[in-house]
Design an enzyme around this catalytic site. Structure first.
Site, short mmCIF file in Angstrom:
data_model
loop_
_atom_site.label_atom_id
_atom_site.label_comp_id
_atom_site.label_asym_id
_atom_site.label_seq_id
_atom_site.Cartn_x
_atom_site.Cartn_y
_atom_site.Cartn_z
N LYS A 76 0.75 -1.19 0.24
CA LYS A 76 0.11 0.03 0.08
C LYS A 76 0.97 1.46 -0.10
O LYS A 76 1.83 1.27 0.71
CB LYS A 76 -0.97 -0.07 1.34
N SER A 151 -9.69 1.51 2.59
CA SER A 151 -8.80 2.30 1.88
C SER A 151 -7.86 1.54 1.28
O SER A 151 -7.37 1.85 0.30
CB SER A 151 -8.07 3.36 2.81
N SER A 175 -10.07 -0.82 6.90
CA SER A 175 -9.41 -0.63 5.51
C SER A 175 -8.53 -1.69 5.08
O SER A 175 -8.32 -1.74 3.87
CB SER A 175 -8.39 0.82 5.65
#
Lengths: 486, 494
Positions: A76, A151, A175
């Site tokens: 990420k 997310s 997330s």
């Protein structure tokens, strides 16, 4: 070995350890898949050359006594990576190249892995659909024009589409678990303090926690083992001995008690989710576990509490993005205040601005007691609910999300309905306890749905064991038509 | 200047307005830099005077993902200071974020302690001309310093130096117990002295290690209620604090006597114009949005740590003063002067280890202090070391030189740092203490002044001084006065 990229991380590690395949071959196969990422848009930065160089170096002198020997991993884009652009999905950091490596990624590299690329995410990890990223929305490999969740949407999408053998995300209110649920993958949010926050772009410091996103529970145990560990650079890091989650993984869960909270049944929830939940209970019973009805009475306050605490911390954490030291700076304005205003107006997207405004408001004098202090008190009540329940049960089973993946744009203009996505995941972050989402079935569109298992503080091993047992019996098969490659 | 400053009863500081006498009420928020090699939440150096931006870590410059880690030494320093101020140490304290935007504040917030400071109420005893006065301490808390904005290097740009960013400060808040510029002077000096004894703050005001925000209000003499106060920000010398208080108090008296009210506001002191100016009103005051820093756990101390620090505290000025009075028979005033700086008290104690106490205190407080003032140096920088001072004093007490000659020797010492024995030797300044030699001189004088001897013997006692003078003249001032007296008396008896 055309299907190697579909294999689990554990299988690939084993092939490399048996010297049946080289790291460079593995890396090249994933890079080949990444070439088709255009429609998914799961990558912000590719590190192909870097990865091949690292793979070659590994193959020359393979060190096999590590957890992740020669494994390329895309992460990420919230983890700071030395010499590689780290954007947090924001225009504000579009030009930001850290000269330091986050503790978590460093831990992975120390176990033999190397960086394959940086994955798309909601801006500053604020979002539940990956639609707030400055670098465009990400699509779910499950179906065209559906969101992968957020997310950590880019991470979930890349993992499900076989663009990376495993990945890592961060989970502030769901997330990791919500995108895992949306993409038919496994995602674990560890106990707060188990994984270091050092070098991760902060969203809400008291809630943020990094965790693994994998194809199987076994992979999840392996990754957590590589990631977790005390870090003296993070004052909230827990000082405890490292655990061998993968070695100690077992599907023997006989005699464990699993709680079913009545408050996790919400109006308008698809009936498939109910069926899934029932199926989960059945499987647990078959595995020798005992099902116990429990109550978490303050669950209904979790979402409003979260949307006070998280924005409050975010409003302060994001103050450093002011155009003075690094990152984006607007060239408009004639004095310091105007420079700030223009930089932050142009550099942040709408959702980030919304949360900074909410956070600034709830911390303002005259409102602080009514909002922030009250939210902290409710947060304690929510934690107490879990503590009480864990006197009776070893873990709690719930759905991961109230729905499967939705269409891009469907909830973009309705923040409240977007926030409701995290209704089952948020309480866990507020309590600081671990939870894992595993794929458990599909809805009537054939979109994946996940089940969530919630555990006690630092009880990751038991949580993984239960997930491992359930995963085996559910036997979920990802069946993607790979539309994005066409 | 409207209000004349005057002294009321018992030397009370008052401002005489047109409509009556006004008292001044002052409270200080002192920012003292913690003596520590590294910053409050990072390992960067705190050394003064380095090139700009050379002592800045990723934490100090607030890079993404950076986290603060408390410097335990700074915590110990704060505890030590708290104990030195006779204050309550709070076992539980919390670091908060004070949020505001400024170019030299990289995080966009300052980590400070708001509701739960590490040190609670304490007190400082001041020695004033009219006796002692106790000033209450409200609290002491730890916080980060900001960087420095430099506006005068370039006409259109501001430069930022982050070397100070993150340096540990102790904010020490007094109660509004001070009532004159002189008390402020005594308070700052005493506080500084205590911290220097403890080694917790070097108190160097030129380098910004000690600065203060000064809260000033006025009220009619005898009134018990506090007036509306103004806060004068960031004053960095005692002289400026005193000037700021005087002009701010007079400004307030003038306003109140004209029937106007005081706005509670933050003001700046303009040292060139000698006036305070409004910086921001209460309405414009920042909303700092304090909240507990989620990156840091609450600071929980254990009692053993505090007990341990307490056990190892050095002797503080007040205790040392008592001991000096008792052990060295000093007056309170003398003891005060000698303990005011740790270096001075150390100097004194070193000298009296071997030398005469009375001579030591007189020489240190007299000629030595004068020479320090004259050269504007501290006692540790003086060429007259304790060893040399002892030597000088010893040669007086043993009669090698007279007090008068000693002054001559000191004049040379304070410039060259030469040893007194060598100066005495090379200049031949030793007293003549050989009785036979002195007897010869005296006999010669008496023979030559036979008429005066007769006059003396017939009752003109005053002539004794004349004979002594003659001896001194002939001996070049080196004759031992006691011996001369003794011999003369004997000779003149016959």
């Amino acid at each position: 070995m055309a299907d190697l990229t579909k294999k689990s991380l554990t299988e690939i590690v084993s092939l490399i350890k048996k010297k049946e395949i080289k790291s460079e071959e593995v890396t090249n196969l994933f890079i080949k898949n990444i070439e088709n990422d255009k429609k998914l848009n799961s990558f912000i930065t590719n590190c192909n050359e870097h990865a091949i160089k690292k793979a070659k170096k590994f193959d020359k002198n393979p060190k096999l006594d590590t957890l992740l020997p020669g494994i390329p991993i895309a992460v990420k884009d919230l983890f700071c990576t030395e010499g590689v652009k780290t954007t947090a999905g924001s225009k504000m950091l579009d030009n930001f190249i850290p000269n330091y490596e986050s503790t978590i990624t460093k831990n992975l590299w120390n176990e033999g892995a190397f960086l394959l690329g940086k994955l798309n995410c909601d801006e500053y990890a604020m979002g539940s659909s990956n639609e707030t990223s400055f670098f465009g929305n990400v699509m779910n490999p499950v179906a065209k024009n559906t969101v992968p969740g957020g997310s950590s949407g880019g991470s979930a999408s890349a993992l499900a589409a076989d663009l990376t053998p495993t990945t890592i995300g961060t989970d502030t209110g769901g997330s990791i678990r919500q995108p895992a649920s949306f993409t038919g993958t496994v995602g674990l949010k560890p106990t707060y303090g188990l994984c270091s926050r050092w070098g991760i772009v902060a969203f809400a410091s008291s809630l943020d926690q990094a965790g693994p996103m994998t194809k199987t529970v076994e992979d999840c145990a392996l990754m957590l083992e590589a990631m977790a560990g005390f870090d003296e650079k993070d004052s909230t890091s827990i000082n405890k001995k490292k655990e061998n989650y993968s070695k100690n993984l077992t599907n023997n869960i006989k005699g464990l008690k699993i709680g079913i909270p009545k408050e996790y049944r919400v109006d308008g929830m698809p009936k498939e989710i109910d069926e899934l939940w029932e199926n989960g209970k059945k499987i647990l019973k078959e595995s020798g576990a005992e099902i116990i009805d429990i109550s978490l009475p303050n669950t209904k306050y979790a979402l409003p509490t979260y949307y006070i605490v998280a924005p409050a911390e975010a409003s302060s954490n994001l103050a450093r993005y002011d155009g003075v030291k690094y990152g984006f700076r607007s060239n408009k304005g004639t004095n310091l205040i105007e420079m700030y205003e223009n930089t932050r107006s142009e550099g942040f997207g709408d959702e980030v601005k919304r949360r900074i405004l909410i956070g600034t408001y709830v911390l303002s004098s005259g409102y602080y007691d009514a909002y922030y202090i009250k939210a902290q008190k409710v947060r304690q009540l929510i934690k107490n609910d879990f503590d009480e329940s864990f006197k009776k049960v070893d873990a709690i089973l719930t759905p991961s999300t109230p729905s499967a993946a939705f269409k891009i744009g469907e909830k973009k203009n309705d923040p409240i309905s977007m926030y409701l996505n995290d209704i089952f995941t948020v309480p866990v972050n507020l309590a600081g306890i671990p939870a894992i989402s595993i794929p458990a079935g599909t809805d009537n569109n054939n979109y994946p749905l996940g089940l969530q298992l919630i555990g006690k503080t630092l009880d990751e091993q038991k949580l993984l064991n239960i997930a491992f047992a359930v995963e085996k019996k559910i036997n979920f098969k990802q069946n993607l038509n790979r539309w994005w490659e066409k | 200047m409207v209000g004349k400053v005057m002294n009321g009863e018992k030397g009370k500081y008052l401002i005489e307005g047109e409509k009556g006498k006004w008292e001044v009420v002052i409270g200080l928020e002192v920012h003292a830099q913690v003596s520590s090699n590294s910053k409050l939440f990072s390992g960067s150096s705190t050394k003064f005077g380095a090139e700009p931006n050379t002592q800045v870590s990723l934490v100090d410059s607030a890079f993404p993902g950076m986290l603060p880690v408390i410097n335990e030494f700074c915590v110990q320093q704060a505890i030590k200071t708290g104990l030195g101020l006779n204050a309550k140490i709070n076992l539980h304290s919390v670091f908060d974020r004070k949020n505001y935007f400024y170019a030299d504040l990289p995080q966009g917030y300052q980590i400070s302690q708001y509701k739960n400071p590490i040190v609670g109420e304490g007190k400082i005893t001041l020695d004033l001309p009219n006796g002692t006065k106790i000033i209450g301490i409200e609290r002491l808390h730890l916080e980060q310093d900001a960087g420095k904005s430099i506006h005068d290097l370039d006409p259109s740009n501001t430069y930022v130096d982050l070397n100070r960013s993150g340096v540990a400060l102790m904010e020490i808040v007094s109660k509004p117990d001070l009532s004159s510029p002189d008390e402020v002077n005594a308070y700052i000096k005493k506080l500084r002295s205590i911290m220097r004894y403890l080694g917790t703050c070097d108190g160097n005001m030129q380098e910004g290690s000690l600065r203060a925000d000064v809260n000033v209000s006025v009220r009619k003499e005898g009134n018990k209620e506090l007036g509306t106060r103004c806060e004068i920000k960031n004053v960095n010398s005692i002289k400026f604090m005193q000037m700021a208080i005087i002009c701010e108090a007079q400004r307030q008296v003038q306003l109140l006597e004209a029937g106007k009210s005081i706005d509670q506001e933050t003001r700046l002191f303009d040292t060139k114009k000698n006036e305070t100016r409004s910086m921001r009103s209460k309405e414009d005051a920042h909303d700092y949005r304090y909240f507990p820093d989620p990156d840091l756990l609450p600071l929980n101390l254990n009692k053993e740590l505090i007990e341990n620090i307490k056990k190892n505290l050095p002797e503080l000025p007040d205790q040392k003063k008592e001991r000096f009075i008792n052990n060295y028979s000093l007056t309170a005033y003398e003891a005060n002067v000698l303990v005011s700086e740790k270096e001075i008290s150390d100097y004194f104690e070193e000298v009296v280890k071997t030398s005469d106490i009375k001579l030591a205190k007189n020489w240190i407080m007299g000629d030595l202090f004068a020479s320090l003032n004259e050269k504007n140096i501290s006692i540790s920088q003086s060429p007259v070391t304790t060893k040399k001072m002892s030597q000088l004093i010893d040669s007086i007490s043993s009669g090698v030189i007279s007090g008068r000659t000693a002054k001559e020797v000191f004049e040379i010492m304070k410039e060259s740092g030469e040893e007194p024995n060598k100066i005495i030797e090379s200049k031949g300044l030793q007293q003549k203490s050989d009785p036979k030699e002195l007897e010869k001189i005296i006999e010669k004088i008496l023979t030559e002044n036979n008429d005066k001897v007769e006059q003396y013997k017939s009752g003109k006692d005053k002539l004794f001084g004349f004979f002594v003078g003659q001896v001194m003249k002939i001996s070049g001032g080196k004759a031992n006065p006691q011996l001369v007296n003794q011999i003369l008396k004997n000779k003149l008896k016959k």
